[in-house]
Design a protein around this motif. Structure first.
Motif, mmCIF file in Angstrom:
data_model
loop_
_atom_site.group_PDB
_atom_site.id
_atom_site.type_symbol
_atom_site.label_atom_id
_atom_site.label_comp_id
_atom_site.label_asym_id
_atom_site.label_seq_id
_atom_site.Cartn_x
_atom_site.Cartn_y
_atom_site.Cartn_z
ATOM 1 N N SER A 73 -26.244 -16.440 -44.267
ATOM 2 C CA SER A 73 -24.859 -15.959 -44.369
ATOM 3 C C SER A 73 -24.421 -15.572 -45.721
ATOM 4 N N GLU A 74 -23.574 -14.785 -46.098
ATOM 5 C CA GLU A 74 -23.333 -14.488 -47.408
ATOM 6 C C GLU A 74 -21.652 -14.404 -47.680
ATOM 7 N N ALA A 75 -21.383 -14.019 -48.771
ATOM 8 C CA ALA A 75 -20.088 -14.130 -49.149
ATOM 9 C C ALA A 75 -19.304 -12.961 -48.616
ATOM 10 N N MET A 76 -17.899 -13.410 -48.404
ATOM 11 C CA MET A 76 -17.020 -12.329 -47.907
ATOM 12 C C MET A 76 -16.334 -11.376 -48.760
ATOM 13 N N GLU A 77 -16.413 -10.051 -48.707
ATOM 14 C CA GLU A 77 -15.969 -9.128 -49.850
ATOM 15 C C GLU A 77 -14.491 -9.411 -49.826
ATOM 16 N N GLU A 92 -11.978 -10.193 -44.587
ATOM 17 C CA GLU A 92 -11.027 -11.015 -45.196
ATOM 18 C C GLU A 92 -9.495 -11.069 -44.457
ATOM 19 N N ARG A 111 -12.357 -20.619 -47.528
ATOM 20 C CA ARG A 111 -12.868 -18.966 -47.351
ATOM 21 C C ARG A 111 -14.291 -19.278 -46.888
ATOM 22 N N TRP A 112 -14.417 -18.476 -45.411
ATOM 23 C CA TRP A 112 -15.746 -18.539 -44.872
ATOM 24 C C TRP A 112 -16.704 -17.322 -45.302
ATOM 25 N N GLU A 113 -18.014 -17.901 -45.169
ATOM 26 C CA GLU A 113 -18.972 -16.686 -45.141
ATOM 27 C C GLU A 113 -19.311 -16.020 -44.058
#
Length: 240
Positions: A152-156, A162, A188-190
């Motif tokens: 998983s990765e950070a949400m833009e 978002e 905040r979700w990945e």
């Protein structure tokens, strides 16, 4: 120690979301009183969402046989202006779970639209990919599955992802001039980059004739969020 005001605590994990553009006229009749439709860049969405409830506790206590279970729902996005401050939330067309006790409590006490159906899920992770699949049975088995990258990765910031995931209030129509409101807390979700997806759902059978058109529609986006621990706070009523 249970945080004061928490009605339900759990983990929501592996949230698969298929987001469809929809004519706002379809959603108007489902709007709870005092709320307005929320849009992203002038477009309105409904989302098919499948995920796992895990480590579920009601007022700090686990209920036997109701700790871990699937949920699939269809929801759309609204906002409510409280004394000049906008609260962004969701409204559920229907929520499907495999546990009749959850359906009974949600429908009788909270006036939600839950349905109990046979359900199952599959998570398969290897070095190349992650498969997440949710299935539920009406007349036939419905399926929503995604295959993603395994990490998983950070949400833009400012992204559609978002907008879809960061609506922290729930609104339910109780009467012509009465709405229930509750808050959901989560970080905040990945998200996992999606490689492919498969949606075999009879939307009309599940959610009514208004949503038959989704049988032929392609989602504007499909995403998989890792999820997190969540808290559902005690709700209140809105009337004017």
């Amino acid at each position: 120690m249970l945080k004061s005001g928490v009605f339900l605590s759990a983990e929501w994990r592996k949230l698969a979301l298929a987001n469809y553009e929809v004519d706002q006229k379809i959603l108007q009749k489902y709007l709870p009183p005092f709320t307005e439709l929320d849009d992203w860049q002038g477009k309105y969405y409904v989302s098919l969402v499948g995920f796992m409830f895990m480590d579920t506790k009601l007022k700090g206590f686990g209920i036997p046989f109701h700790i871990n279970f699937e949920e699939v729902n269809l929801r759309f996005y609204v906002k409510y202006n409280e004394n000049g401050t906008w609260k962004r939330g969701v409204v559920f067309i229907k929520e499907i779970v495999p546990k009749p006790a959850i359906t009974f409590v949600a429908n009788t006490i909270y006036k939600e639209n839950y349905q109990t159906l046979p359900m199952k899920h599959k998570w398969v992770l290897n070095e190349q990919e992650l498969l997440v699949e949710y299935l539920w049975k009406t007349k036939n088995w419905n399926k929503f599955s995604v295959i993603t990258h395994p990490i998983s990765e950070a949400m833009e910031i400012g992204s559609k992802e978002e907008f879809i995931t960061e609506h922290f209030w729930g609104y339910t129509k109780i009467g012509p001039n009465l709405t229930s409101e509750y808050q959901v807390e989560h970080p905040r979700w990945e998200v996992y980059p999606v490689k492919e997806y498969d949606i075999k759902v009879d939307f009309g059978a599940n959610y009514g004739n208004d949503f038959n058109f989704l049988n032929q529609a392609q989602p504007a986006s499909v995403m998989l969020a890792e999820g997190s621990p969540i808290n559902v706070l005690k709700g209140n009523k809105i009337s004017k």
